[in-house]
Design an enzyme around this catalytic site. Structure first.
Site, PDB file in Angstrom:
ATOM      1  N   CYS A  24      69.162  43.293  28.353  1.00 32.67           N
ATOM      2  CA  CYS A  24      69.295  41.932  28.891  1.00 32.67           C
ATOM      3  C   CYS A  24      70.744  41.497  29.144  1.00 32.67           C
ATOM      4  CB  CYS A  24      68.571  40.956  27.964  1.00 32.67           C
ATOM      5  SG  CYS A  24      68.125  39.379  28.753  1.00 32.67           S
ATOM      6  N   LYS A  82      71.459  46.037  20.629  1.00 31.02           N
ATOM      7  CA  LYS A  82      72.100  45.240  21.678  1.00 31.02           C
ATOM      8  C   LYS A  82      73.542  44.896  21.309  1.00 31.02           C
ATOM      9  CE  LYS A  82      71.037  41.041  24.378  1.00 31.02           C
ATOM     10  NZ  LYS A  82      70.079  39.905  24.449  1.00 31.02           N
ATOM     11  N   GLU A 102      62.445  43.627  26.857  1.00 29.53           N
ATOM     12  CA  GLU A 102      63.020  43.087  25.625  1.00 29.53           C
ATOM     13  C   GLU A 102      61.946  42.276  24.903  1.00 29.53           C
ATOM     14  OE1 GLU A 102      66.983  40.478  24.393  1.00 29.53           O
ATOM     15  OE2 GLU A 102      66.060  40.155  26.347  1.00 29.53           O
TER      16      GLU A 102
END
Length: 268
Positions: free
Chosen positions: A153, A113, A41
């Site tokens: 993440c 995301k 990321e």
């Protein structure tokens, strides 16, 4: 069988230096024989968060062009773990976007995301939604080695996303991250192993490590790893930039799924 590599970085506010550091490790991984390489990321920028919006680019911008050209030059499948994607109509926020490039340099898929890191716990207070917009789509990419479930993440804490990946045919899950040192110490490896075990997928998790010049907000856990579908950590980096390399055997995944057909046993 093929070799995969998870790249571990300490990115910062110098986007050119961060990109160059990533490129050097990608080249080294390819020289070791990796045909699938994944970066963390925030690969090309992890600095003051207001500035990341100013630096945000489109999927056709210079960052994606550079990583696509690198994938083509090396003849590898390359996951740009995430970069800051400009979003039309958003003056103060961008998207945290992962991009998969094929061996010919083409973009195979992109993923914004879904779950944003808005937390206030001892040692960590951060609100990603202040500078990022939330994604809206579950993405499973068609890669040369099979189907890749894409995540970033904080998504790791939401197992329903990975169940959706498997329902769409995923055999490998990508979890590029900049997991904080505070939460990573307790949760990073257990969550990754749980996702591998419950989905019976290979998991590749490239991460950021160490301190970043983002105003003191970020100290990343590191410990990038690759995990097999039985939940074994087969490769791991420590607490410095580096590469985790592992041979990926999809036949092992098929044997595990045949012996324990979890989807067929699902009741809910």
């Amino acid at each position: 069988m093929f070799v995969a590599a998870a790249i571990q970085l300490t990115s910062n506010s110098d986007a050119e230096r961060s990109t160059a550091d990533a490129e050097a490790l990608i080249r080294r991984a390819a020289a070791y024989g990796a045909t699938f390489v994944a970066t963390p990321e925030a690969t090309n920028y992890l600095g003051p968060h207001a500035r990341k919006v100013e630096l945000a680019e489109s999927l056709e911008g210079p960052t994606c062009q550079r990583f696509g050209a690198l994938a083509k030059e090396l003849g590898i499948t390359l996951l740009l773990g995430s970069f800051n994607e400009r979003v039309d109509g958003e003056a103060h926020r961008c998207a945290n976007t992962s991009v998969l490039f094929g061996p010919s340099g083409e973009q195979l898929a992109s993923y914004r995301k879904l779950h944003l890191f808005d937390v206030d716990v001892p040692g960590v207070r951060f609100y990603e939604s202040e500078t990022c917009v939330r994604g809206t789509e579950v993405v499973v990419a068609d890669a040369p080695f099979g189907k890749l479930g894409m995540s970033i993440c904080y998504d790791l804490r939401f197992p329903e996303l990975y169940r959706a990946h498997v329902d769409l045919g995923a055999t490998m899950l990508a979890v590029p991250a900049a997991f904080t040192a505070t939460t990573g110490k307790a949760h990073w490896e257990p969550l990754l192993r749980a996702r591998a075990i419950e989905t019976q997928c290979w998991v590749i998790a490239p991460g950021q490590v160490g301190h970043h010049d983002d105003g003191g907000l970020r100290n990343s856990h590191g410990h990038s790893m690759i995990i097999d579908p039985w939940g074994n950590v087969v490769a791991q980096v420590g607490e410095e930039p580096g590469i985790a390399l592992a041979e990926i055997d999809m036949a092992r995944l098929e044997r595990i799924r045949a012996g324990m057909p979890v989807p067929a046993h699902r009741m809910l």
